[in-house]
Design a protein around this motif. Structure first.
Motif, PDB file in Angstrom:
ATOM      1  N   LEU A 100     -33.197  19.702  70.280  1.00 43.24           N
ATOM      2  CA  LEU A 100     -32.165  18.816  69.765  1.00 43.24           C
ATOM      3  C   LEU A 100     -30.769  19.382  70.012  1.00 43.24           C
ATOM      4  CD1 LEU A 100     -31.942  16.087  68.309  1.00 43.24           C
ATOM      5  CD2 LEU A 100     -31.810  17.358  66.160  1.00 43.24           C
ATOM      6  N   ALA A 101     -30.647  20.683  69.896  1.00 44.75           N
ATOM      7  CA  ALA A 101     -29.344  21.319  70.072  1.00 44.75           C
ATOM      8  C   ALA A 101     -28.905  21.366  71.529  1.00 44.75           C
ATOM      9  CB  ALA A 101     -29.372  22.734  69.503  1.00 44.75           C
ATOM     10  N   SER A 102     -29.795  21.013  72.445  1.00 40.13           N
ATOM     11  CA  SER A 102     -29.463  21.121  73.873  1.00 40.13           C
ATOM     12  C   SER A 102     -28.720  19.899  74.409  1.00 40.13           C
ATOM     13  CB  SER A 102     -30.741  21.326  74.701  1.00 40.13           C
ATOM     14  OG  SER A 102     -31.494  20.116  74.783  1.00 40.13           O
ATOM     15  N   PHE A 103     -28.547  18.862  73.583  1.00 37.97           N
ATOM     16  CA  PHE A 103     -27.891  17.644  74.067  1.00 37.97           C
ATOM     17  C   PHE A 103     -26.389  17.732  73.863  1.00 37.97           C
ATOM     18  CE2 PHE A 103     -32.223  16.227  73.390  1.00 37.97           C
ATOM     19  CZ  PHE A 103     -32.460  15.517  74.553  1.00 37.97           C
ATOM     20  N   ALA A 104     -25.665  17.331  74.916  1.00 39.43           N
ATOM     21  CA  ALA A 104     -24.201  17.344  74.875  1.00 39.43           C
ATOM     22  C   ALA A 104     -23.687  15.926  75.047  1.00 39.43           C
ATOM     23  CB  ALA A 104     -23.649  18.249  75.973  1.00 39.43           C
ATOM     24  N   GLU A 105     -22.656  15.597  74.286  1.00 40.19           N
ATOM     25  CA  GLU A 105     -22.070  14.262  74.334  1.00 40.19           C
ATOM     26  C   GLU A 105     -21.232  14.110  75.593  1.00 40.19           C
ATOM     27  OE1 GLU A 105     -20.701  12.163  70.495  1.00 40.19           O
ATOM     28  OE2 GLU A 105     -18.886  13.006  71.404  1.00 40.19           O
ATOM     29  N   SER A 106     -21.504  13.036  76.380  1.00 37.73           N
ATOM     30  CA  SER A 106     -20.728  12.761  77.592  1.00 37.73           C
ATOM     31  C   SER A 106     -19.706  11.665  77.381  1.00 37.73           C
ATOM     32  CB  SER A 106     -21.661  12.359  78.744  1.00 37.73           C
ATOM     33  OG  SER A 106     -22.520  13.415  79.093  1.00 37.73           O
ATOM     34  N   ASP A 107     -20.109  10.612  76.657  1.00 39.16           N
ATOM     35  CA  ASP A 107     -19.216   9.479  76.396  1.00 39.16           C
ATOM     36  C   ASP A 107     -19.598   8.909  75.034  1.00 39.16           C
ATOM     37  OD1 ASP A 107     -17.830   7.072  76.262  1.00 39.16           O
ATOM     38  OD2 ASP A 107     -18.054   6.650  78.403  1.00 39.16           O
ATOM     39  N   LYS A 108     -18.862   9.317  74.018  1.00 39.29           N
ATOM     40  CA  LYS A 108     -19.203   8.928  72.649  1.00 39.29           C
ATOM     41  C   LYS A 108     -19.157   7.417  72.461  1.00 39.29           C
ATOM     42  CE  LYS A 108     -17.939   9.856  67.825  1.00 39.29           C
ATOM     43  NZ  LYS A 108     -17.043  10.625  66.923  1.00 39.29           N
TER      44      LYS A 108
ATOM     45  N   VAL B 221     -23.471   8.060  75.412  1.00 40.38           N
ATOM     46  CA  VAL B 221     -24.041   8.730  76.579  1.00 40.38           C
ATOM     47  C   VAL B 221     -24.105  10.229  76.309  1.00 40.38           C
ATOM     48  CG1 VAL B 221     -23.800   9.194  79.048  1.00 40.38           C
ATOM     49  CG2 VAL B 221     -23.113   6.963  78.113  1.00 40.38           C
ATOM     50  N   TYR B 222     -25.276  10.811  76.576  1.00 37.22           N
ATOM     51  CA  TYR B 222     -25.501  12.242  76.370  1.00 37.22           C
ATOM     52  C   TYR B 222     -26.173  12.830  77.600  1.00 37.22           C
ATOM     53  CZ  TYR B 222     -24.403  11.603  71.420  1.00 37.22           C
ATOM     54  OH  TYR B 222     -23.765  11.329  70.249  1.00 37.22           O
ATOM     55  N   ARG B 223     -26.129  14.163  77.675  1.00 33.28           N
ATOM     56  CA  ARG B 223     -26.862  14.879  78.720  1.00 33.28           C
ATOM     57  C   ARG B 223     -27.648  16.000  78.082  1.00 33.28           C
ATOM     58  NH1 ARG B 223     -26.304  13.840  83.847  1.00 33.28           N
ATOM     59  NH2 ARG B 223     -27.368  15.779  84.346  1.00 33.28           N
ATOM     60  N   SER B 224     -28.841  16.221  78.636  1.00 29.17           N
ATOM     61  CA  SER B 224     -29.565  17.434  78.256  1.00 29.17           C
ATOM     62  C   SER B 224     -28.936  18.593  79.017  1.00 29.17           C
ATOM     63  CB  SER B 224     -31.050  17.304  78.600  1.00 29.17           C
ATOM     64  OG  SER B 224     -31.224  17.120  79.995  1.00 29.17           O
ATOM     65  N   VAL B 225     -28.839  19.727  78.370  1.00 30.45           N
ATOM     66  CA  VAL B 225     -28.221  20.898  79.006  1.00 30.45           C
ATOM     67  C   VAL B 225     -29.227  22.035  78.971  1.00 30.45           C
ATOM     68  CG1 VAL B 225     -26.309  22.540  78.964  1.00 30.45           C
ATOM     69  CG2 VAL B 225     -25.930  20.153  78.271  1.00 30.45           C
ATOM     70  N   GLY B 226     -29.879  22.248  80.104  1.00 25.57           N
ATOM     71  CA  GLY B 226     -30.831  23.350  80.221  1.00 25.57           C
ATOM     72  C   GLY B 226     -32.234  23.031  79.731  1.00 25.57           C
ATOM     73  N   SER B 227     -32.438  21.896  79.082  1.00 27.04           N
ATOM     74  CA  SER B 227     -33.763  21.602  78.520  1.00 27.04           C
ATOM     75  C   SER B 227     -34.569  20.618  79.352  1.00 27.04           C
ATOM     76  CB  SER B 227     -33.612  21.039  77.100  1.00 27.04           C
ATOM     77  OG  SER B 227     -32.855  19.840  77.116  1.00 27.04           O
TER      78      SER B 227
ATOM     79  N   PHE C 225     -28.745  10.523  79.238  1.00 27.32           N
ATOM     80  CA  PHE C 225     -29.382   9.644  78.267  1.00 27.32           C
ATOM     81  C   PHE C 225     -28.397   8.555  77.847  1.00 27.32           C
ATOM     82  CE2 PHE C 225     -32.104  13.216  78.248  1.00 27.32           C
ATOM     83  CZ  PHE C 225     -33.324  12.835  77.709  1.00 27.32           C
ATOM     84  N   THR C 226     -28.841   7.308  77.903  1.00 27.35           N
ATOM     85  CA  THR C 226     -28.027   6.169  77.494  1.00 27.35           C
ATOM     86  C   THR C 226     -28.887   5.229  76.643  1.00 27.35           C
ATOM     87  OG1 THR C 226     -28.588   4.853  79.443  1.00 27.35           O
ATOM     88  CG2 THR C 226     -26.699   6.329  79.644  1.00 27.35           C
ATOM     89  N   PRO C 227     -28.289   4.244  75.964  1.00 24.76           N
ATOM     90  CA  PRO C 227     -29.092   3.339  75.134  1.00 24.76           C
ATOM     91  C   PRO C 227     -30.192   2.649  75.930  1.00 24.76           C
ATOM     92  CG  PRO C 227     -26.773   3.109  74.592  1.00 24.76           C
ATOM     93  CD  PRO C 227     -26.842   3.991  75.794  1.00 24.76           C
ATOM     94  N   PHE C 228     -31.405   2.715  75.414  1.00 22.17           N
ATOM     95  CA  PHE C 228     -32.551   2.143  76.119  1.00 22.17           C
ATOM     96  C   PHE C 228     -32.393   0.649  76.333  1.00 22.17           C
ATOM     97  CE2 PHE C 228     -36.705  -0.036  75.676  1.00 22.17           C
ATOM     98  CZ  PHE C 228     -37.268   0.362  76.868  1.00 22.17           C
ATOM     99  N   PHE C 229     -31.945  -0.075  75.311  1.00 20.22           N
ATOM    100  CA  PHE C 229     -31.909  -1.529  75.430  1.00 20.22           C
ATOM    101  C   PHE C 229     -31.032  -1.972  76.582  1.00 20.22           C
ATOM    102  CE2 PHE C 229     -28.038  -1.102  72.878  1.00 20.22           C
ATOM    103  CZ  PHE C 229     -27.211  -2.064  73.429  1.00 20.22           C
ATOM    104  N   ALA C 230     -29.981  -1.188  76.878  1.00 19.14           N
ATOM    105  CA  ALA C 230     -29.007  -1.582  77.891  1.00 19.14           C
ATOM    106  C   ALA C 230     -29.433  -1.219  79.309  1.00 19.14           C
ATOM    107  CB  ALA C 230     -27.647  -0.934  77.589  1.00 19.14           C
ATOM    108  N   GLN C 231     -30.573  -0.566  79.463  1.00 20.75           N
ATOM    109  CA  GLN C 231     -31.029  -0.164  80.799  1.00 20.75           C
ATOM    110  C   GLN C 231     -31.849  -1.286  81.438  1.00 20.75           C
ATOM    111  OE1 GLN C 231     -32.390   3.854  81.412  1.00 20.75           O
ATOM    112  NE2 GLN C 231     -31.356   4.606  79.588  1.00 20.75           N
TER     113      GLN C 231
END
Length: 788
Positions: free
Chosen positions: A588-596, A600-606, A614-620
């Motif tokens: 959980l601690a490995s996620f970094a915010e890209s666009d609040k 939008v988030y990114r996994s960092v190292g995990s 990572f982005t909202p599933f419904f919008a994909q």
């Protein structure tokens, strides 16, 4: 997905999730203070009182309204006119509307138009509603007996005719009822349930008085059919999917006060399915999900009309069983449309998850339960499903709909076409996206509940008030509600849902902190209100992980109510990689915010094989996504790679010994192998293509042969049940296969030695699969001939 006990290491790597409600999901409603003034019941404010402000929900409404106006009422009416001997005014639509289920679309279309009329007030909708009802009345006059239907019947000789001819047979006791077929008709009572619903919605939402008389006349025809049957024969008919036909007659009773309809509604009680639920037994495994849910909605309506406790108990037990033990993280349920065993979600993450109709109906059921006893926990489920599944079910760019919402990594959503599909989920989709305002606001006396945080205005007639809610939720956690109009000053209670996942919240009234009472998951603001007053609720949208039922090491990522998914590329580009995983000591601690602002988030190292966005599933809508991830510690990941390489070596050896491989369900390999078949269909499941043959059918194909002892290997899904068939080589049976579901959660390879006399000196052989009468052969997901 693998299923193994949760190791101590994995418990540690998920440590950050436990404090955020990992295990409990939306069932985690903590004990609150006493009800503190929460009313004992509630009703939704009229849909016509709510207007949506700009949001993703308003976008969905707009796209759907445009689609409804592109569709033709006369094309949906084609068979109704034709079978009544009236001139048709439009060509029959394609897809399901051209099959024996034809006519279902008209009922859904009428409901969708009526709901959209109430939701938007668009002037182009009402004339269509009135026209359809008038035409149904004209059809009934031409029929002369109240009958109106568009469904067809396929005779034993293959001829497709008017479905009306099955009912004299049924009344004589000649009943041939299976899961989806009644005397050659595809689910005719389900079809009629949708017609009744459309008529009732036309009356309720569009003020069409004629609709009720059409419903009464149709009910009279159906009542005559069932009056000719014994109770045992009624149960035989009900073995075919019948939607919520019990709800139809319960509602007809509610609108006419004619006890004839109540008696029929109560008679249409499917004991085989409903009795175990009334006794609190979860026997849902292997049952078709959307066949069952409408029956329970019918029981909910009957309970409201009669007060019979057993009906309410069955509905309550079913809802809890499905939401707590049979649902995916997006709120949907079902794999290949069927329930699996309770708490086995982790073993059923496939490309055929979450039929949209199931969620459409579960949300209807949730509304009934909530109205009996308001509790925010119901809307924790409702919000999750509404946001993550219902919104994901529509492509707002085109207005088209999915059938399944696949959760298997890398699988793209498949959307309908404009005129040549009309699957049930297209039709329920027309309704779902015509009423996004119907469950935001609820009331009881001087209490107004706010259950969904969707930008909107509402006219609350009870308080002679107009309120406005503005927010970017769920992208942002701030929700503002303003009293736009109120005559004078008056006391009332504004009840704001505080979601179970929220680790805290702040509440301001007119810019100042307000100490609200708490009850049933609500912040209760009781005060004297005046025009211009404002409320600001702020919810913390923190990340959390939730495990899939059945394996705590299979996790999904959420932010507030919203499921986030890894973006694996454009839907029109193939995905050939392995399902990604998450690895680390504290994922959980490995996620970094890209666009609040866009969540939008990114996994960092995990991320494995690499980090992901990572982005909202419904919008994909037009992306390939990954929702569930195997979570590993570093040591577990290393061990997993070793096991993978070992399996690769086994498959490489088998490939080296293979004489020929038949990829069933794929066009070119089937052509190359001279596939022959009858009553046989290609299938796709868990990323593998295959083929089955139903009773009376077969499939065969030609394979290259070779010298020496050979074996035929066929691949099956280990949970297939009641499959009984034979495999032959050049006309001689070499195997009798019975699949009994004894190997859940995996594909299985079964080997059948081929007698050498059948291959000696031959360049090719013909392999054939034949089912036993009343059973199915396969599906087989590939066949291989190899050297033993």
């Amino acid at each position: 997905m693998r299923a193994s006990p949760l190791s101590r290491q994995r418990r540690l790597l998920l440590q950050g999730a436990a404090s955020l409600g990992l295990v409990a999901g939306w069932n985690a409603r903590a004990a609150t203070a006493d009800a503190g003034g929460v009313p004992s019941s509630a009703k939704a404010l009229p849909l016509s009182a709510v207007r949506l402000l700009p949001s993703v929900y308003a976008d969905a409404i707009q796209a759907n309204q445009a689609y409804l106006l592109r569709l033709s009422a006369d094309r949906f009416l084609h068979n109704y006119h034709r079978f009544a001997g009236l001139p048709t005014r439009g060509a029959l639509y394609g897809g399901w509307e051209a099959d024996t289920i034809a006519g279902e679309g008209l009922g859904h279309y009428l409901s969708a138009l009526s709901l959209m009329h109430a939701q938007t007030g668009a002037p182009a909708l009402k004339p269509r509603i009135d026209y359809i009802v008038a035409e149904l009345a004209r059809v009934q006059r031409a029929q002369g007996d109240g009958y109106a239907a568009g469904f067809m019947r396929k005779r034993k000789d293959g001829t497709v005719v008017d479905g009306k001819e099955i009912f004299p047979e049924i009344m004589r006791g000649e009943i041939r009822s299976a899961g989806f077929d009644l005397n050659g008709c595809w689910v005719p009572l389900y079809n009629w349930h949708k017609v009744f619903a459309g008529l009732f919605d036309a009356q309720t939402y569009a003020g069409n008085a004629q609709a009720l008389q059409v419903a009464v006349d149709l009910g009279g025809y159906i009542d005559k059919v069932f009056a000719a049957l014994s109770d045992e024969q009624v149960q035989q008919v009900l073995n075919c999917e019948h939607g919520g036909i019990n709800e139809s007659f319960a509602e007809l009773y509610a609108r006419t006060n004619d006890k004839r309809w109540l008696a029929l509604a109560q008679r249409l009680y499917h004991h085989k399915v409903l009795d175990p639920l009334a006794r609190g037994r979860d026997e849902l495994a292997t049952l078709h999900s959307n066949t069952q849910i409408p029956k329970l909605i019918g029981l909910a309506r009957l309970h409201e009309l009669t007060g019979r406790r057993s009906d309410a108990d069955a509905v309550d037990f079913f809802w809890k069983a499905v939401t707590r033990h049979h649902s995916y993280v997006i709120g949907g349920n079902g794999d290949r449309e069927y329930f699996s065993g309770p708490d086995t979600i982790a073993a059923h993450i496939t490309e055929q998850t979450c039929e949209a109709c199931c969620s459409y109906n579960m949300l209807k059921m949730t509304r009934h339960l909530y109205s009996w006893a308001p509790d925010a926990a119901y809307f924790d489920y409702y919000e999750r499903t509404h946001l993550n599944h219902i919104l994901a079910h529509q492509n707002p760019r085109t207005g088209m709909f999915t059938y399944m919402t696949p959760l298997m990594s890398g699988t793209a959503r498949e959307f309908s076409s404009e005129e040549n599909d009309f699957w049930c989920c297209v039709l329920s989709g027309m309704e779902s996206h015509a009423k996004h305002g119907d469950s935001i606001y609820w009331e009881n006396a001087d209490t107004l509940f706010v259950n969904l945080y969707i930008p909107s205005t509402v006219e609350w007639k009870t308080a002679a008030a107009r309120l406005e809610m503005t927010t970017r939720y769920p992208f942002e956690g701030d929700i503002a509600i303003k009293v736009k109009r109120l005559a004078g000053q008056r006391y009332y209670t504004l009840a704001l849902r505080i979601p179970a996942w929220a680790s805290g919240h702040t509440l301001l009234v007119n810019g100042k902190p307000f100490a609200a009472a708490r009850g049933k998951g609500y912040a209760l603001i009781r005060r004297r209100w005046r025009a211009g007053d404002t409320v600001r609720l702020s919810l913390p949208l923190e990340l959390r992980l939730e495990s899939a039922a059945g394996n705590e090491g299979v996790v999904a990522l959420l932010r507030g109510p919203m499921v986030l998914a890894a973006d694996l590329g454009a839907a029109d580009k193939p995905f050939t990689g392995l399902a990604p995983a998450l690895v680390g000591a504290n994922i959980l601690a490995s996620f970094a915010e890209s666009d609040k602002a866009k969540a939008v988030y990114r996994s960092v190292g995990s991320g494995r094989p690499g980090d992901m966005k990572f982005t909202p599933f419904f919008a994909q809508y037009e992306r390939r996504a990954a929702v569930y991830f195997n979570a590993y510690s570093e040591a577990e990941w290393a061990a997993s790679e070793v096991a993978f390489r070992k399996e690769e070596a086994r498959l490489k050896d088998l490939a080296a010994r293979s004489v020929d491989v038949m990829h069933l369900g794929e066009m070119q390999p089937e052509r190359d192998h001279d596939l022959q078949s009858d009553i046989s269909y290609p299938v796709s499941y868990r990323g593998r293509n295959g083929r089955d043959a139903r009773t009376g059918g077969y499939f065969s194909f030609r394979m290259r042969s070779g010298p020496g002892p050979l074996a035929l290997q066929a691949t099956y899904w280990g949970e297939e049940r009641n499959r009984d068939f034979h495999i032959s080589v050049d006309g001689e049976r070499i195997a009798h296969v019975v699949l009994d579901g004894s190997r859940p959660g995996e594909f299985i390879d079964q080997d059948y030695p081929v007698p050498e006399r059948l291959t000696a000196g031959k360049a090719t052989i013909v392999v054939r699969f034949d089912p036993e009468p009343g059973r199915t052969a396969g599906p087989a997901f590939g066949v291989r001939l190899y050297s033993r």
